[in-house]
Design a protein around this motif. Structure first.
Motif, PDB file in Angstrom:
ATOM      1  N   ALA A  24      -1.887   0.127  35.278  1.00  0.00           N
ATOM      2  CA  ALA A  24      -2.083   0.252  33.826  1.00  0.00           C
ATOM      3  C   ALA A  24      -2.014   1.726  33.438  1.00  0.00           C
ATOM      4  O   ALA A  24      -1.363   2.091  32.445  1.00  0.00           O
ATOM      5  CB  ALA A  24      -3.429  -0.362  33.415  1.00  0.00           C
ATOM      6  N   GLY A  25      -2.661   2.568  34.247  1.00  0.00           N
ATOM      7  CA  GLY A  25      -2.651   4.001  33.953  1.00  0.00           C
ATOM      8  C   GLY A  25      -1.247   4.588  34.026  1.00  0.00           C
ATOM      9  O   GLY A  25      -0.831   5.341  33.136  1.00  0.00           O
ATOM     10  N   SER A  26      -0.504   4.209  35.066  1.00  0.00           N
ATOM     11  CA  SER A  26       0.836   4.801  35.220  1.00  0.00           C
ATOM     12  C   SER A  26       1.797   4.281  34.155  1.00  0.00           C
ATOM     13  O   SER A  26       2.756   4.954  33.797  1.00  0.00           O
ATOM     14  CB  SER A  26       1.384   4.580  36.629  1.00  0.00           C
ATOM     15  OG  SER A  26       1.505   3.212  36.874  1.00  0.00           O
ATOM     16  N   GLY A 110       0.083  -5.937  40.726  1.00  0.00           N
ATOM     17  CA  GLY A 110       1.106  -5.600  39.731  1.00  0.00           C
ATOM     18  C   GLY A 110       0.724  -5.940  38.308  1.00  0.00           C
ATOM     19  O   GLY A 110       1.512  -5.725  37.382  1.00  0.00           O
ATOM     20  N   MET A 111      -0.475  -6.481  38.107  1.00  0.00           N
ATOM     21  CA  MET A 111      -0.866  -6.959  36.779  1.00  0.00           C
ATOM     22  C   MET A 111      -1.625  -5.900  35.972  1.00  0.00           C
ATOM     23  O   MET A 111      -2.766  -6.114  35.557  1.00  0.00           O
ATOM     24  CB  MET A 111      -1.716  -8.228  36.910  1.00  0.00           C
ATOM     25  CG  MET A 111      -0.948  -9.413  37.459  1.00  0.00           C
ATOM     26  SD  MET A 111      -2.036 -10.857  37.644  1.00  0.00           S
ATOM     27  CE  MET A 111      -0.842 -12.157  37.815  1.00  0.00           C
ATOM     28  N   GLY A 112      -0.955  -4.786  35.730  1.00  0.00           N
ATOM     29  CA  GLY A 112      -1.584  -3.724  34.944  1.00  0.00           C
ATOM     30  C   GLY A 112      -1.956  -4.186  33.550  1.00  0.00           C
ATOM     31  O   GLY A 112      -3.039  -3.870  33.037  1.00  0.00           O
ATOM     32  N   THR A 118      -8.003  -7.744  30.269  1.00  0.00           N
ATOM     33  CA  THR A 118      -9.328  -8.201  30.726  1.00  0.00           C
ATOM     34  C   THR A 118     -10.407  -7.212  30.295  1.00  0.00           C
ATOM     35  O   THR A 118     -11.457  -7.618  29.779  1.00  0.00           O
ATOM     36  CB  THR A 118      -9.338  -8.338  32.269  1.00  0.00           C
ATOM     37  OG1 THR A 118      -8.359  -9.298  32.650  1.00  0.00           O
ATOM     38  CG2 THR A 118     -10.700  -8.749  32.790  1.00  0.00           C
ATOM     39  N   ALA A 119     -10.141  -5.917  30.499  1.00  0.00           N
ATOM     40  CA  ALA A 119     -11.120  -4.888  30.131  1.00  0.00           C
ATOM     41  C   ALA A 119     -11.399  -4.931  28.631  1.00  0.00           C
ATOM     42  O   ALA A 119     -12.561  -4.861  28.196  1.00  0.00           O
ATOM     43  CB  ALA A 119     -10.609  -3.510  30.543  1.00  0.00           C
ATOM     44  N   LEU A 120     -10.345  -5.094  27.848  1.00  0.00           N
ATOM     45  CA  LEU A 120     -10.491  -5.128  26.390  1.00  0.00           C
ATOM     46  C   LEU A 120     -11.266  -6.379  25.946  1.00  0.00           C
ATOM     47  O   LEU A 120     -12.230  -6.283  25.169  1.00  0.00           O
ATOM     48  CB  LEU A 120      -9.107  -5.114  25.736  1.00  0.00           C
ATOM     49  CG  LEU A 120      -9.088  -5.074  24.217  1.00  0.00           C
ATOM     50  CD1 LEU A 120      -9.662  -3.758  23.710  1.00  0.00           C
ATOM     51  CD2 LEU A 120      -7.656  -5.238  23.699  1.00  0.00           C
TER      52      LEU A 120
END
Ligand code: FES
Length: 145
Positions: A24-26, A110-112, A118-120
Motif C-alpha cells: 500500500a505504501g509503495s 499483494g493486497m495493498g 481494512t484499515a479505513l
C-alpha cells in the motif's frame, strides 16, 4: 466526540498483511495513521492476552491480519488466531463491551488495496463505537478527583 481519533492496533503477519501494508505504501495508497502495526511472524503467535493487553493499555480497537485461509506459512496459525479473536469477542461481550472492537481479517501479500480498505473501514467502525471503556472510566475518575 466529533474530533475523536481512535487508537487502533493491528497485529500483522510478516508474510501477508505486513507486506500488504508495504505494498500500500509503495503504491501510495493512504490509510489512516490511527492504525499502529505490530509485525508478528505469524498470527498464530498472537494470543488472547496480547489483544486484551492492547485494549487494557488504551487501544480502542484491535485487529489481527493474517494470511488467506489455507495459506498460512505455519499451516494453522491463522485459524488458531481466528479462534482466539472469537474467544476475545466473547470475553468482551461478557464484560459488556462491544465485540466489534476486535476483528480477524485475512489477506495476501499483494493486497495493498485491501490492507488500506481494512484499515479505513475498521477505523470508521471504531470511531462509531467511541472510545475504549477503559479510557472512559479513567477520564471519569480523573474528573471526579
Ligand atoms: Fe501468515 Fe501464519 S504465516 S498467518
Amino acid at each position: 466526540m466529533e474530533n475523536y481519533e481512535p487508537e487502533i492496533v493491528a497485529f500483522c503477519c510478516h508474510y501477508c498483511a505486513y507486506t500488504a501494508a508495504d505494498m500500500a505504501g509503495s503504491k501510495r495508497i493512504s490509510y489512516p495513521s490511527n492504525v499502529k502495526i505490530i509485525r508478528v511472524p505469524c498470527t498464530g503467535k498472537v494470543d488472547a492476552i496480547h489483544i486484551m493487553k492492547a485494549l487494557e493499555k488504551g487501544a480502542d480497537g484491535v485487529y489481527v491480519a493474517g494470511c488467506l485461509e489455507g495459506d498460512c506459512h505455519f499451516k494453522t496459525g491463522n485459524t488458531r488466531a481466528k479462534h482466539r479473536v472469537d474467544r476475545v469477542k466473547k470475553i468482551l461481550e461478557d464484560l459488556g463491551w462491544e465485540a466489534d472492537r476486535v476483528a480477524m481479517v485475512n489477506m495476501s501479500a499483494g493486497m495493498g488495496e485491501r490492507f488500506a480498505k481494512t484499515a479505513l473501514e475498521f477505523t470508521e467502525k471504531i470511531k462509531n463505537l467511541g472510545p475504549n471503556p477503559v479510557k472512559q472510566t479513567k477520564s471519569e475518575t480523573q474528573a471526579a478527583s
